[in-house]
Write a protein that holds these residues in place. Structure first.
Motif, PDB file in Angstrom:
ATOM      1  N   ALA A 146     -12.163 -10.010  -4.392  1.00 47.89           N
ATOM      2  CA  ALA A 146     -12.231 -10.950  -3.278  1.00 47.89           C
ATOM      3  C   ALA A 146     -12.918 -10.332  -2.066  1.00 47.89           C
ATOM      4  O   ALA A 146     -13.641 -11.011  -1.337  1.00 47.89           O
ATOM      5  N   ALA A 147     -12.706  -9.047  -1.846  1.00 45.70           N
ATOM      6  CA  ALA A 147     -13.257  -8.364  -0.680  1.00 45.70           C
ATOM      7  C   ALA A 147     -13.474  -6.898  -1.027  1.00 45.70           C
ATOM      8  O   ALA A 147     -12.859  -6.380  -1.970  1.00 45.70           O
ATOM      9  N   PRO A 148     -14.339  -6.212  -0.273  1.00 41.31           N
ATOM     10  CA  PRO A 148     -14.622  -4.799  -0.550  1.00 41.31           C
ATOM     11  C   PRO A 148     -13.378  -3.917  -0.461  1.00 41.31           C
ATOM     12  O   PRO A 148     -12.339  -4.308   0.093  1.00 41.31           O
ATOM     13  N   ALA A 149     -13.508  -2.706  -0.989  1.00 39.69           N
ATOM     14  CA  ALA A 149     -12.371  -1.802  -1.130  1.00 39.69           C
ATOM     15  C   ALA A 149     -11.662  -1.515   0.190  1.00 39.69           C
ATOM     16  O   ALA A 149     -10.431  -1.423   0.221  1.00 39.69           O
ATOM     17  N   ALA A 150     -12.411  -1.385   1.273  1.00 41.93           N
ATOM     18  CA  ALA A 150     -11.784  -1.063   2.562  1.00 41.93           C
ATOM     19  C   ALA A 150     -10.824  -2.168   2.988  1.00 41.93           C
ATOM     20  O   ALA A 150      -9.720  -1.899   3.492  1.00 41.93           O
ATOM     21  N   VAL A 151     -11.237  -3.416   2.764  1.00 43.53           N
ATOM     22  CA  VAL A 151     -10.370  -4.551   3.106  1.00 43.53           C
ATOM     23  C   VAL A 151      -9.189  -4.610   2.148  1.00 43.53           C
ATOM     24  O   VAL A 151      -8.040  -4.809   2.567  1.00 43.53           O
ATOM     25  N   LYS A 152      -9.466  -4.456   0.874  1.00 45.69           N
ATOM     26  CA  LYS A 152      -8.394  -4.478  -0.119  1.00 45.69           C
ATOM     27  C   LYS A 152      -7.317  -3.458   0.219  1.00 45.69           C
ATOM     28  O   LYS A 152      -6.114  -3.763   0.199  1.00 45.69           O
ATOM     29  N   ASN A 153      -7.724  -2.252   0.551  1.00 40.14           N
ATOM     30  CA  ASN A 153      -6.762  -1.199   0.862  1.00 40.14           C
ATOM     31  C   ASN A 153      -5.979  -1.497   2.137  1.00 40.14           C
ATOM     32  O   ASN A 153      -4.793  -1.159   2.241  1.00 40.14           O
ATOM     33  N   ALA A 154      -6.642  -2.142   3.094  1.00 38.53           N
ATOM     34  CA  ALA A 154      -5.957  -2.530   4.325  1.00 38.53           C
ATOM     35  C   ALA A 154      -4.876  -3.570   4.033  1.00 38.53           C
ATOM     36  O   ALA A 154      -3.766  -3.511   4.582  1.00 38.53           O
ATOM     37  N   VAL A 155      -5.196  -4.520   3.154  1.00 41.70           N
ATOM     38  CA  VAL A 155      -4.211  -5.532   2.751  1.00 41.70           C
ATOM     39  C   VAL A 155      -3.062  -4.868   1.999  1.00 41.70           C
ATOM     40  O   VAL A 155      -1.891  -5.179   2.236  1.00 41.70           O
ATOM     41  N   TYR A 156      -3.395  -3.936   1.104  1.00 40.44           N
ATOM     42  CA  TYR A 156      -2.361  -3.186   0.387  1.00 40.44           C
ATOM     43  C   TYR A 156      -1.346  -2.587   1.352  1.00 40.44           C
ATOM     44  O   TYR A 156      -0.130  -2.685   1.145  1.00 40.44           O
ATOM     45  N   ASP A 157      -1.844  -1.918   2.388  1.00 42.11           N
ATOM     46  CA  ASP A 157      -0.966  -1.203   3.318  1.00 42.11           C
ATOM     47  C   ASP A 157       0.032  -2.148   3.983  1.00 42.11           C
ATOM     48  O   ASP A 157       1.216  -1.843   4.078  1.00 42.11           O
ATOM     49  N   VAL A 158      -0.464  -3.287   4.437  1.00 44.36           N
ATOM     50  CA  VAL A 158       0.410  -4.242   5.131  1.00 44.36           C
ATOM     51  C   VAL A 158       1.408  -4.868   4.164  1.00 44.36           C
ATOM     52  O   VAL A 158       2.610  -4.948   4.451  1.00 44.36           O
ATOM     53  N   VAL A 159       0.912  -5.320   3.021  1.00 47.64           N
ATOM     54  CA  VAL A 159       1.774  -6.001   2.051  1.00 47.64           C
ATOM     55  C   VAL A 159       2.885  -5.074   1.556  1.00 47.64           C
ATOM     56  O   VAL A 159       4.062  -5.468   1.480  1.00 47.64           O
ATOM     57  N   THR A 160       2.548  -3.839   1.234  1.00 47.54           N
ATOM     58  CA  THR A 160       3.543  -2.894   0.724  1.00 47.54           C
ATOM     59  C   THR A 160       4.540  -2.496   1.803  1.00 47.54           C
ATOM     60  O   THR A 160       5.749  -2.376   1.529  1.00 47.54           O
ATOM     61  N   ASN A 161       4.059  -2.294   3.024  1.00 51.50           N
ATOM     62  CA  ASN A 161       4.959  -1.971   4.130  1.00 51.50           C
ATOM     63  C   ASN A 161       5.977  -3.083   4.336  1.00 51.50           C
ATOM     64  O   ASN A 161       7.180  -2.849   4.483  1.00 51.50           O
ATOM     65  N   HIS A 162       5.499  -4.320   4.319  1.00 50.55           N
ATOM     66  CA  HIS A 162       6.390  -5.466   4.487  1.00 50.55           C
ATOM     67  C   HIS A 162       7.353  -5.599   3.310  1.00 50.55           C
ATOM     68  O   HIS A 162       8.559  -5.810   3.501  1.00 50.55           O
TER      69      HIS A 162
END
Length: 415
Positions: free
Chosen positions: A377-393
């Motif tokens: 859906a989006a490049p790796a930098a965005v994907k990893n940023a989403v990962y960080d927020v989703v997992t933290n939550h």
């Protein structure tokens, strides 16, 4: 799994030191992360097929679902000027490596084999770079699936859910009966896989595109996204306390072994159920995340061919991957569906036939979208940023309002 082809996982450090000195001209050295039982069984289909063509296989498995560890190993190999022949890769990672001008040009093979006419456009968007074929897609996985233990659902009087409320009702019944309602592995990509499905069922296809593909700030900060995080909190309440760090296939095993009722996971999970001797619609159920029928979030495993000079073995591997007979044989075992549109569904089980029909429907109705969790859906930098927020939550590090705000900031910083 055949004893003589069992994949042994390479430790990360060992993989970095692996030399290709022993690789002969008629061999292909293949870097991948397919190390679970079902994945290894599927990979053996390709190994055996190449063996009939006189092509040897030098195995380079690096454990870690999603391929993060494998990409670390690949970086070291390419930097040292010693790339593998072929590397399993996903989505935007393919484009990033192609931009570095270190991959092979497969146009001659693609033109001779007619790939342009049979590979879905959504896959070609990743398999090509500057109108040059750089990879051979092996499959199309879809990620908005739920895998359920039919025996347990029948026992607790829960039906296959068709909407969010029915899903929660089924999970509640499983919990009340003493079962783990939702089998899950606490890894960032697994958390994000659930998130993909929750975004899709909560906001629908247009919202998913705006938020996950277009990265629209209004969608990311909306009340709909707040509701998504609230629903993630709900699901967290149905996961057992031992979930952190659990591999996805071990979560599948919990459903297989009558310990857990459901797992939200891509269709590669089916390979684990089949390997355990279970049958769809008899022992386990496969259905779309409630509220997402008719929509498909996808990823596609592809083998990127690296520039190793002229290589007949590499060409043979590319041809073998795209052959209709292989596409059928491999995907029957893997749980995915073929990466070309002209393959018969005759050999596929009920879940496979459903997957192929769902893909065709979504492709026709423009409801086929790349999975954020799996790099489409989006490049790796965005994907990893989403990962960080989703997992933290998901792990209780922030509430839903904080997560919604953090998601907007994280995506904007990553763009």
């Amino acid at each position: 799994m055949k004893k003589n082809t069992m994949i042994q996982t390479l430790p990360l450090a060992g993989a970095l030191l692996l030399s290709t000195a022993a690789v002969q001209a008629e061999d292909v050295e293949v870097l991948h992360w397919w190390t679970s039982g079902g994945e290894a069984a599927a990979l053996n289909v390709l190994k055996d097929d190449l063996g009939t063509k006189g092509v040897g296989w030098q195995d380079m498995p690096v454990a870690g679902g999603g391929g993060g560890n494998a990409m670390t190993v690949l970086r070291a190999r390419v930097t040292s000027g010693n790339p593998p022949t072929a590397v399993q890769m996903l989505g935007f990672d393919i484009q990033d490596w192609a931009a570095e001008d270190v991959v092979a040009n497969l146009n001659s093979v693609a033109e001779a084999e007619g790939w342009n006419e049979v590979v879905p456009t959504a896959l070609q968007r990743f398999a090509k770079y500057d109108d040059k074929w750089v990879s051979a897609p092996v499959n199309v996985h879809s990620t908005n699936w739920i895998w359920a233990n039919k025996k347990l659902l029948d026992e607790v009087g829960a039906k296959q859910p068709e909407n969010w409320d029915e899903l929660i009702s089924a999970l509640d019944k499983l919990k009340a009966a003493g079962y783990i309602p939702l089998a899950h592995g606490g890894q960032a990509w697994q958390d994000a896989t659930i998130f993909d499905g929750v975004v899709l069922t909560t906001g629908g296809i247009d919202f998913y595109r705006k938020a996950m593909v277009d990265l629209d700030p209004e969608a990311l900060s909306s009340d709909t996204m707040l509701k998504v995080f609230d629903r993630m909190t709900q699901l967290r309440g149905y996961v057992d306390k031992n979930f952190p760090g659990r591999d996805w296939n071990l979560a599948s095993a919990m459903v297989i072994e009558n310990k857990a009722g459901m797992q939200i996971m891509g269709d590669w999970a089916k390979g684990e159920f089949l390997k355990a001797g279970l049958k769809p619609n008899e022992d386990f159920l496969c259905f779309r995340m409630p509220g997402t029928q008719g929509m498909v979030t996808f990823n596609s495993d592809q083998f990127v061919m690296f520039d190793v000079g002229e290589s007949k073995a590499q060409d043979e591997m590319a041809k073998a991957i795209m052959a209709p007979t292989f596409q059928s044989a491999f995907n029957v075992v893997k749980g995915s569906v073929p990466a070309r549109t002209d393959v018969s569904n005759a050999d596929f089980d009920a879940c496979g036939k459903k997957g192929m029909a769902d893909l065709a429907e979504a492709n026709k109705n423009d409801t086929l979208v790349g999975s954020m969790a799996h790099g489409h859906a989006a490049p790796a930098a965005v994907k990893n940023a989403v990962y960080d927020v989703v997992t933290n939550h998901f792990n209780g590090g922030m509430d839903s309002q904080q997560a919604t705000k953090a998601l907007v900031s994280a995506v904007q910083d990553a763009i």
